[in-house]
Design an enzyme around this catalytic site. Structure first.
Site, PDB file in Angstrom:
ATOM      1  N   TYR A 142      -2.272   4.326  -3.745  1.00  0.00           N
ATOM      2  CA  TYR A 142      -0.996   3.672  -3.448  1.00  0.00           C
ATOM      3  C   TYR A 142      -1.234   2.634  -2.362  1.00  0.00           C
ATOM      4  O   TYR A 142      -1.906   2.918  -1.363  1.00  0.00           O
ATOM      5  CB  TYR A 142       0.022   4.714  -2.964  1.00  0.00           C
ATOM      6  CG  TYR A 142       1.364   4.136  -2.574  1.00  0.00           C
ATOM      7  CD1 TYR A 142       2.195   3.532  -3.524  1.00  0.00           C
ATOM      8  CD2 TYR A 142       1.816   4.193  -1.259  1.00  0.00           C
ATOM      9  CE1 TYR A 142       3.426   3.000  -3.166  1.00  0.00           C
ATOM     10  CE2 TYR A 142       3.055   3.658  -0.897  1.00  0.00           C
ATOM     11  CZ  TYR A 142       3.848   3.068  -1.861  1.00  0.00           C
ATOM     12  OH  TYR A 142       5.071   2.551  -1.495  1.00  0.00           O
ATOM     13  N   ASP A 237      -7.865  -0.283   2.305  1.00  0.00           N
ATOM     14  CA  ASP A 237      -6.513   0.034   2.740  1.00  0.00           C
ATOM     15  C   ASP A 237      -6.620   1.275   3.621  1.00  0.00           C
ATOM     16  O   ASP A 237      -6.749   2.393   3.139  1.00  0.00           O
ATOM     17  CB  ASP A 237      -5.606   0.274   1.527  1.00  0.00           C
ATOM     18  CG  ASP A 237      -4.168   0.589   1.945  1.00  0.00           C
ATOM     19  OD1 ASP A 237      -3.936   0.799   3.151  1.00  0.00           O
ATOM     20  OD2 ASP A 237      -3.296   0.617   1.060  1.00  0.00           O
ATOM     21  N   LYS A 265       1.574   2.432   9.700  1.00  0.00           N
ATOM     22  CA  LYS A 265       2.285   3.238  10.703  1.00  0.00           C
ATOM     23  C   LYS A 265       1.456   3.770  11.868  1.00  0.00           C
ATOM     24  O   LYS A 265       1.933   3.817  13.003  1.00  0.00           O
ATOM     25  CB  LYS A 265       2.929   4.406   9.967  1.00  0.00           C
ATOM     26  CG  LYS A 265       1.991   5.036   8.923  1.00  0.00           C
ATOM     27  CD  LYS A 265       2.762   5.551   7.715  1.00  0.00           C
ATOM     28  CE  LYS A 265       1.856   5.773   6.516  1.00  0.00           C
ATOM     29  NZ  LYS A 265       2.585   5.949   5.278  1.00  0.00           N
TER      30      LYS A 265
HETATM   31  C1  LIG Z   1      -2.711   3.844   1.666  1.00  0.00           C
HETATM   32  C2  LIG Z   1      -1.331   3.280   1.833  1.00  0.00           C
HETATM   33  N1  LIG Z   1      -1.156   1.961   1.758  1.00  0.00           N
HETATM   34  C3  LIG Z   1       0.061   1.402   1.937  1.00  0.00           C
HETATM   35  C4  LIG Z   1       1.163   2.180   2.201  1.00  0.00           C
HETATM   36  C5  LIG Z   1       2.503   1.541   2.418  1.00  0.00           C
HETATM   37  O1  LIG Z   1       2.894   1.664   3.745  1.00  0.00           O
HETATM   38  P1  LIG Z   1       4.436   1.568   4.169  1.00  0.00           P
HETATM   39  O2  LIG Z   1       5.104   2.793   3.655  1.00  0.00           O
HETATM   40  O3  LIG Z   1       4.390   1.489   5.654  1.00  0.00           O
HETATM   41  O4  LIG Z   1       4.971   0.309   3.560  1.00  0.00           O
HETATM   42  C6  LIG Z   1       1.032   3.557   2.280  1.00  0.00           C
HETATM   43  C7  LIG Z   1       2.179   4.414   2.573  1.00  0.00           C
HETATM   44  O5  LIG Z   1       2.080   5.586   2.752  1.00  0.00           O
HETATM   45  C8  LIG Z   1      -0.266   4.137   2.098  1.00  0.00           C
HETATM   46  O6  LIG Z   1      -0.456   5.456   2.172  1.00  0.00           O
END
Ligand SMILES: Cc1ncc(COP(=O)(O)O)c(C=O)c1O
Length: 425
Positions: A142, A237, A265
């Site tokens: 994700y 990521d 976060k």
């Molecule tokens: C690996 C990863 N990338 C991107 C995101 C997206 O982050 P956000 O929820 O702060 O938009 C998440 C959210 O949990 C994540 O786990």
């Protein structure tokens, strides 16, 4: 009716599904989500005054424990000076220096407000830099909810991305190539098919949105060399793994360097923050220096920066932090594994450092298809038992457990007793 149930009843009338992010919903486990009133250390308290040991920890950022006094103090101090200016601040420079100092591959960094924004912007920068359009993405990873990345489904190699969500036009995902996590052959195949069209490979260095799925030995290194061979960028990521597996995240933990890295976060200490950064030549394509436009009114917000700096500084200054946290994870998840084996439970435990997941399948889990073999009904029963025992887990089989520095051995021993009671009949 409990207060949480009452609030949920009111919420569903005016907020879609009663929640501001779907992962908070209890749809797959039943019942009303617990509405939270406060949290401290490893504990979280709901609107009815029930206390739980929390393993969500705001999905990662509370790595120092909830309500960290230093972060709280710095935020309060920053609030005295006003909440936002829409003009640069010293705190943004401090934050950028901290990140660049801690993470060797990052020469330049841009702050944003969420992980979604960070990834969306990194992809745009990668496309702008390489002047290529295609992106390789792994099924089950994700990367936030931007259109091009909202693709998980698909039957293996080179499935041109089929949107996972209504409202995403086919055109938005047609350049997203889906491949299987941990399968380098599929990535090679993608490069052979599109040798000069792939801008970047984006990967969660540890899959943490399909439960917890570890990279096989050589997988990340293999991505690195394929990207080098074909002139593509490697994007890690690190929204989950950054500042969690190690101070310098998965790059440090696995010794593989990415061209661009995204954070979310965890670098905000609980405030809405994200960032993307990496090689200077790549980041130099970003506006106003370069032609790739990306902006944000509240990006680098002074309160968020105060929280983030306070968090990262504490993580940086405690030289044994990750050694201790990861050792606690090794012990705790190791004990869970022993319980599952003793009980001959049809489960598989995956873990790395402070992240862990019990899959309710006895099949090994190395990718999304294997994660999906899990018995979600069995997970739901386990989840509800644990909630009843005062343990707040993510309400989905496909999420991680997050440990923080506040999860003491004594607390975790209590949790292990509950797990043992459940599995060893
Ligand atoms: C690996 C990863 N990338 C991107 C995101 C997206 O982050 P956000 O929820 O702060 O938009 C998440 C959210 O949990 C994540 O786990």
């Amino acid at each position: 009716m409990t207060r949480s149930e009452q609030l949920f009843k009111e919420a569903v009338e005016i907020i879609p599904g009663g929640v501001n992010s779907p992962v908070r919903a209890f749809q797959s486990v039943g019942g009303a989500p617990r509405f939270i009133k406060k949290a401290d250390g490893a504990m979280i308290t709901d609107a009815d005054g029930n206390e739980y040991i929390d393993f969500i920890t705001s999905w990662g950022p509370m790595i120092l424990g909830h309500n960290n006094p230093v972060i709280r103090q710095k935020v309060l101090e920053a609030c005295e000076n006003g909440l936002s200016y829409g003009a640069p601040t010293e705190a943004e420079v401090t934050m950028a220096k901290l990140i660049c100092e801690i993470v060797p591959s990052i020469e330049m960094v841009r702050m944003v407000n969420s992980g979604t924004e960070a990834v969306m912007s990194a992809i745009r920068a990668a496309r702008g830099y390489t002047r290529r359009n295609k992106i390789v993405k792994f099924t089950g990873c994700y990367h936030g909810h931007s259109d091009a990345l909202l693709v998980k489904a698909g039957s293996g190699v080179m499935t041109a991305g089929v949107p996972d969500s209504a409202g995403v036009p086919q055109g938005a995902t047609q350049d997203t190539i889906l491949v299987t996590y941990n399968d380098l052959d599929e990535v090679k195949e993608a490069f052979k098919t599109y040798p000069e069209e792939i801008a970047a490979v984006i990967v969660e260095p540890v899959g943490a949105n399909m439960g917890v799925v570890l990279p096989k030995e050589g997988f990340l290194e293999g991505l690195r060399s394929l990207c080098d061979e074909y002139g593509s960028l490697l994007i890690f990521d690190e929204v989950i793994t950054g500042f969690r597996l190690a101070l310098d995240g998965a790059q440090g933990y696995f010794g593989v360097r990415a061209d661009l890295v995204t954070y979310g976060k965890i670098i905000g200490g609980g405030m809405p923050v994200g960032a993307y950064g990496g090689r200077k030549d790549v980041m130099s394509v970003v506006s106003p220096v370069g032609a790739v436009y990306q902006a944000g009114t509240l990006s680098g917000n002074p309160i968020a920066m105060a929280a983030g700096i306070a968090e990262l500084t504490q993580l940086k200054e405690d030289k044994d932090f990750y050694k201790k946290l990861n050792a606690m994870g090794d012990w705790f998840y190791g004990e869970i594994d022993k319980i599952l084996k003793e009980a001959k439970a049809p489960c598989t435990l995956n873990h790395i450092g402070s992240l862990g997941c019990i899959f309710f399948t006895d099949h090994e889990v190395t990718n999304y298809a294997e994660a999906k073999m899990s018995d979600t009904k069995a997970f739901s029963e386990y989840f509800n038992y644990m909630l009843g025992e005062g343990v707040h887990l993510a309400p989905s089989q496909f999420e991680a457990m997050f440990l923080s520095a506040a999860h003491t051995k004594e607390l975790l021993e209590g949790v292990l007793d509950k797990i043992r009671k459940y599995f060893v009949k």
